[in-house]
Design a protein around this motif. Structure first.
Motif, PDB file in Angstrom:
ATOM      1  N   GLY A   1      42.805  -3.882  34.548  1.00  0.00           N
ATOM      2  CA  GLY A   1      43.906  -2.981  34.890  1.00  0.00           C
ATOM      3  C   GLY A   1      44.637  -2.486  33.659  1.00  0.00           C
ATOM      4  N   ASN A   2      43.913  -2.324  32.556  1.00  0.00           N
ATOM      5  CA  ASN A   2      44.522  -1.994  31.276  1.00  0.00           C
ATOM      6  C   ASN A   2      43.980  -0.644  30.800  1.00  0.00           C
ATOM      7  OD1 ASN A   2      45.011  -2.010  28.373  1.00  0.00           O
ATOM      8  ND2 ASN A   2      45.576  -4.169  28.642  1.00  0.00           N
ATOM      9  N   LEU A   3      44.835   0.387  30.854  1.00  0.00           N
ATOM     10  CA  LEU A   3      44.381   1.743  30.533  1.00  0.00           C
ATOM     11  C   LEU A   3      43.973   1.860  29.065  1.00  0.00           C
ATOM     12  CD1 LEU A   3      43.986   4.611  31.616  1.00  0.00           C
ATOM     13  CD2 LEU A   3      46.338   5.112  30.959  1.00  0.00           C
ATOM     14  N   ALA A   4      44.792   1.250  28.187  1.00  0.00           N
ATOM     15  CA  ALA A   4      44.543   1.377  26.750  1.00  0.00           C
ATOM     16  C   ALA A   4      43.217   0.739  26.336  1.00  0.00           C
ATOM     17  CB  ALA A   4      45.693   0.740  25.975  1.00  0.00           C
TER      18      ALA A   4
ATOM     19  N   TRP B   1      47.602  -0.044  33.564  1.00  0.00           N
ATOM     20  CA  TRP B   1      47.108   1.203  34.143  1.00  0.00           C
ATOM     21  C   TRP B   1      47.833   1.473  35.465  1.00  0.00           C
ATOM     22  CZ3 TRP B   1      41.298   1.711  35.953  1.00  0.00           C
ATOM     23  CH2 TRP B   1      41.004   3.072  36.171  1.00  0.00           C
ATOM     24  N   ASP B   2      48.478   2.618  35.582  1.00  0.00           N
ATOM     25  CA  ASP B   2      49.273   2.928  36.777  1.00  0.00           C
ATOM     26  C   ASP B   2      48.456   2.887  38.067  1.00  0.00           C
ATOM     27  OD1 ASP B   2      51.588   3.130  35.436  1.00  0.00           O
ATOM     28  OD2 ASP B   2      51.507   5.310  35.157  1.00  0.00           O
TER      29      ASP B   2
ATOM     30  N   TYR C   1      56.007 -10.462  39.090  1.00  0.00           N
ATOM     31  CA  TYR C   1      55.541 -11.826  38.839  1.00  0.00           C
ATOM     32  C   TYR C   1      54.172 -11.901  38.182  1.00  0.00           C
ATOM     33  CZ  TYR C   1      59.277 -13.362  41.967  1.00  0.00           C
ATOM     34  OH  TYR C   1      60.479 -13.620  42.539  1.00  0.00           O
ATOM     35  N   SER C   2      53.449 -10.773  38.124  1.00  0.00           N
ATOM     36  CA  SER C   2      52.052 -10.903  37.700  1.00  0.00           C
ATOM     37  C   SER C   2      51.569  -9.673  36.942  1.00  0.00           C
ATOM     38  CB  SER C   2      51.166 -11.106  38.932  1.00  0.00           C
ATOM     39  OG  SER C   2      51.176  -9.941  39.722  1.00  0.00           O
ATOM     40  N   ILE C   3      50.504  -9.867  36.167  1.00  0.00           N
ATOM     41  CA  ILE C   3      49.814  -8.745  35.538  1.00  0.00           C
ATOM     42  C   ILE C   3      48.373  -8.774  36.033  1.00  0.00           C
ATOM     43  CG2 ILE C   3      51.244  -8.753  33.453  1.00  0.00           C
ATOM     44  CD1 ILE C   3      48.612 -10.064  32.122  1.00  0.00           C
ATOM     45  N   ASN C   4      47.755  -7.616  36.095  1.00  0.00           N
ATOM     46  CA  ASN C   4      46.365  -7.606  36.533  1.00  0.00           C
ATOM     47  C   ASN C   4      45.469  -8.100  35.412  1.00  0.00           C
ATOM     48  OD1 ASN C   4      43.623  -5.682  36.717  1.00  0.00           O
ATOM     49  ND2 ASN C   4      44.226  -6.764  38.570  1.00  0.00           N
ATOM     50  N   TYR C   5      44.547  -9.030  35.769  1.00  0.00           N
ATOM     51  CA  TYR C   5      43.548  -9.465  34.793  1.00  0.00           C
ATOM     52  C   TYR C   5      42.290  -8.626  34.996  1.00  0.00           C
ATOM     53  CZ  TYR C   5      40.133 -12.428  32.424  1.00  0.00           C
ATOM     54  OH  TYR C   5      39.120 -12.892  31.618  1.00  0.00           O
TER      55      TYR C   5
ATOM     56  N   ILE D   1      46.114   0.995  38.953  1.00  0.00           N
ATOM     57  CA  ILE D   1      45.989  -0.377  39.449  1.00  0.00           C
ATOM     58  C   ILE D   1      47.366  -0.949  39.795  1.00  0.00           C
ATOM     59  CG2 ILE D   1      45.182  -2.705  38.861  1.00  0.00           C
ATOM     60  CD1 ILE D   1      42.997  -0.561  39.364  1.00  0.00           C
ATOM     61  N   LYS D   2      48.342  -0.654  38.932  1.00  0.00           N
ATOM     62  CA  LYS D   2      49.700  -1.169  39.175  1.00  0.00           C
ATOM     63  C   LYS D   2      50.214  -0.720  40.538  1.00  0.00           C
ATOM     64  CE  LYS D   2      53.094  -1.486  35.888  1.00  0.00           C
ATOM     65  NZ  LYS D   2      53.845  -0.997  34.686  1.00  0.00           N
ATOM     66  N   ASP D   3      49.934   0.539  40.896  1.00  0.00           N
ATOM     67  CA  ASP D   3      50.387   1.052  42.198  1.00  0.00           C
ATOM     68  C   ASP D   3      49.809   0.228  43.331  1.00  0.00           C
ATOM     69  OD1 ASP D   3      51.760   2.962  40.903  1.00  0.00           O
ATOM     70  OD2 ASP D   3      50.372   4.619  41.326  1.00  0.00           O
ATOM     71  N   ARG D   4      48.531  -0.158  43.176  1.00  0.00           N
ATOM     72  CA  ARG D   4      47.896  -0.915  44.258  1.00  0.00           C
ATOM     73  C   ARG D   4      48.379  -2.366  44.298  1.00  0.00           C
ATOM     74  NH1 ARG D   4      44.082   3.142  43.417  1.00  0.00           N
ATOM     75  NH2 ARG D   4      42.893   3.745  45.258  1.00  0.00           N
ATOM     76  N   THR D   5      48.573  -2.975  43.131  1.00  0.00           N
ATOM     77  CA  THR D   5      49.000  -4.379  43.144  1.00  0.00           C
ATOM     78  C   THR D   5      50.456  -4.521  43.607  1.00  0.00           C
ATOM     79  OG1 THR D   5      49.554  -4.275  40.787  1.00  0.00           O
ATOM     80  CG2 THR D   5      47.380  -5.121  41.354  1.00  0.00           C
ATOM     81  N   GLU D   6      51.201  -3.411  43.631  1.00  0.00           N
ATOM     82  CA  GLU D   6      52.572  -3.433  44.176  1.00  0.00           C
ATOM     83  C   GLU D   6      52.585  -3.968  45.607  1.00  0.00           C
ATOM     84  OE1 GLU D   6      55.767  -1.969  43.680  1.00  0.00           O
ATOM     85  OE2 GLU D   6      55.603  -0.826  41.816  1.00  0.00           O
TER      86      GLU D   6
END
Lengths: 361, 298
Positions: A308-311, A105-106, A121-125, A108-113
């Protein structure tokens, strides 16, 4: 003679094949997954899963920094991840082995940047907020009908805490989350790295410390659910798990989670692969399994944390996706803040203040 | 003959070297290093001794900064002091509980002794951690102890024992009791009864005989038991963190915070080195004294 050696040889081959069969060692937070998912992973991939749990970022970090932790997948929170990346703890993810990464999900991805530039190095769980777990009945009994159960005033105003002491208050044993909350309450920048500003938070925390029964990061789930304590400054999903355990026990304990109206810390638990992971291939397989929309949805439905998974959102039950304590609405989302790691010198100051808060020395 | 002697001495010394001196040297080396964000989290690290100048630069980078730091914050000496106090008082209490137990065991009929011995050792068969956790359910506000006391009517409201220093004392005394009972029992069992008879014949009351004969003769057992309790209790971490409150100050917890919260291995190592020195000095002095006494007796 030959005959007697046969079983031994057979046993040896079994051992060898067992060792060469894939194995993945995952180190995750306690109470943080549906066990059925672990079985599903094993039966789908044929990879043997060894699953261990921890309840503090500090514990995980020390294992990682010692080197040779033996884990293939670990789940640090954002601020810790950032420092660990600097220390060279993780290996970059191989996106070719993560076909499901497109589900992320963008928002969340924007924030974890902030913590992991480029999310290399990582994916949001899971992600969540740090806020107030309240036993509504008991707190109203003590503080009256208009008790500020949605405000930090509940726990940072000594007057309130003096009264709540009798029914029990727990705080997380996580200075990196409590200091920002205290700063937010004082109207300061929650991400402040200024010693003098942090000292103000220290004073506030010391003022309410006599009324805090315990600083612990996992005991409050059961303590809230059993009615042993009436307030916890804790993590959103953990409080919601306590709510459900209380409902299951049918013990007349009604637990509510509120992200404080003053603003709440938003944190991210990120899955990453240590640089010395014994089996990076199996680790990627595990990450890809978690990235599957239905799997991560099942995990969220079980632990009551947002992912953090949109789908995955179409597979979430209404209890989760429609609960603003889990998936905050736009206005609450505006009210959430994130923090960055302390430099070593400031970390020492914060830890020292935390010890002073807890022990009075 | 000489070779045999040499070999006999070699065994304990290589044990000491491998399990004490080498680990100590490693800890001391880390204590003299500096914090860094890396694996492992300190510099300098010694990547094998290539040549002498490498080793010299490595040595020149070490300093006593971390030890000086420990003197600057009152937290550390207060934690050492508070640990010493807790360890000392619990050793005393363990002795007060353990001595009568050992005495009763040693005085019991000889066919009973193996059974009694067994009973003293039996708790060891359960994991230490489980036994400490069990105390949580005994001491908590809704725990068995409070329930019984309320039921009997001794108290009106539940006592707050769990998460206080009292719970730590109870935990330590309970856990280390066998370490006191066994050496004291061993000393008392060897006691020659005729000595007591002689004392009484010479006009001692039973108590005087006990105080002037039994106690001095069991001294080696008492001392061994006290060491066995005091030393681990001083650095105890599990009992204070499970049973103690947030204001229980012990050096084991401080060590944990340095290591885990601050990630500062060098300072954590410095704390450990000082702890070790604090333990070793009194033991060495004591042994010297003993040796002198023994030689004087000869």
């Amino acid at each position: 003679m030959k005959k007697t050696w046969l079983p031994l040889a057979a046993a040896l081959t079994v051992c060898v094949s067992a060792a060469s069969a894939q194995e993945v060692r995952v180190y995750n937070w306690s109470d943080y997954i549906d066990d059925e998912l672990l079985e599903k992973f094993e039966s789908e991939t044929g990879i043997k899963l060894i699953y261990d749990v921890f309840d503090s970022n500090e514990l995980l970090e020390t294992k990682l920094l010692a080197g040779g932790s033996g884990y293939d997948v670990v789940v640090p929170s954002g601020t810790f991840l950032q420092r660990q990346i600097t220390a060279g703890v993780f290996q970059p993810l191989d996106l070719a082995q993560l076909p499901n990464a497109g589900n992320l999900w963008d928002v969340i991805k924007d924030r974890t940047e902030t913590y992991d530039p480029g999310n290399a190095y990582s994916i949001n769980y899971m992600w969540g907020t740090t806020g107030l777990g309240v036993n509504v009945g008991k707190v109203r009994e003590v503080l009256g009908e208009d008790a500020p159960i949605g405000s930090l005033d509940l726990i940072f105003n000594p007057e309130n805490m003096k009264k709540l002491q009798a029914c029990g208050v727990h705080f997380l044993d996580a200075p990196g989350e409590i200091f920002p909350a205290a700063l937010q309450y004082l109207g300061e920048d929650p991400d402040s790295k200024d010693k003098d500003v942090l000292a103000k938070a220290g004073e506030l925390l010391s003022a309410v410390a006599p009324y805090v029964q315990k600083y612990h990061s996992s005991e409050y789930i059961n303590a809230l659910a059993n009615g042993e304590i009436c307030v916890a400054l804790g993590w959103s999903g953990d409080v919601l798990q306590a709510r459900d355990r209380a409902a299951e026990a049918d013990n007349n304990v009604e637990i509510v989670y509120n992200a404080p109206s003053e603003g709440a810390l938003m944190w991210f638990d990120q899955m990453a692969i240590p640089v010395d992971a014994p089996n990076p291939e199996a680790a990627h397989a595990f990450l890809n399994f978690i990235l599957d929309a239905q799997n991560i949805a099942a995990a969220s439905n079980y632990v009551y944390y947002a992912n953090g998974n949109l789908a995955s959102q179409e597979f979430l039950v209404a209890d989760v996706i429609e609960d603003t304590a889990i998936y905050p609405d736009e206005t609450t989302l505006q009210n959430l803040y994130i923090t960055t790691p302390y430099a070593p010198k400031i970390q020492r100051v914060v830890t020292r203040m935390w010890t002073k808060v807890k022990s009075g020395i | 003959m000489d070779l045999r002697k040499l070999f006999l001495i070699l065994v304990p010394y290589s044990w000491l070297l491998a399990l004490f001196l080498i680990p100590f040297a490693i800890v001391l080396k880390i204590a003299l290093s500096d914090y860094a964000i890396a694996i492992p989290p300190y510099v300098p690290t010694l990547d094998g001794i290539g040549n002498w100048s490498d080793f010299k630069t490595f040595l020149s980078e070490l300093d006593f900064e971390n030890f000086i730091f420990l003197t600057e914050d009152e937290l550390y000496w207060r934690a050492y002091l508070s640990s010493a106090k807790i360890a000392f008082l619990s050793t005393l209490m363990t002795l007060l509980v353990g001595f009568p137990l050992a005495y009763a065991m040693a005085r019991a009929a000889s066919e009973w002794r193996p059974t009694l011995m067994m009973l003293a050792i039996l708790p060891f068969w359960t994991s230490f951690l489980i036994r400490v956790y069990a105390w949580k359910s005994i001491l908590s506000q809704e725990g068995y102890l409070n329930q019984v006391l309320l039921w009997v009517g001794v108290i009106d409201s539940p006592l707050m024992i769990l998460n206080t220093n009292t719970a730590v004392y109870i935990g330590i005394v309970y856990t280390y009791l066998p370490f006191m009972v066994l050496p004291v029992y061993a000393a008392l069992e060897k006691l020659d009864d005729t000595l007591l008879e002689a004392a009484e014949d010479l006009g001692c009351s039973r108590f005087q005989a006990f105080w002037l004969v039994t106690v001095p003769l069991s001294k080696p057992g008492i001392i061994a038991g006290c060491f066995l309790v005091f030393i681990p209790a001083l650095g105890e971490f599990v009992i204070p963190s499970v049973l103690g409150g947030s204001d229980t100050l012990m050096i084991g917890k401080v060590l944990w915070e340095e290591f885990f919260s601050n990630r500062d291995w060098p300072v954590a190592s410095a704390v450990a080195v000082i702890l070790l020195l604090l333990l070793i000095l009194p033991i060495v002095l004591f042994q010297r004294n003993e040796q002198k006494q023994r030689e004087a007796e000869k």
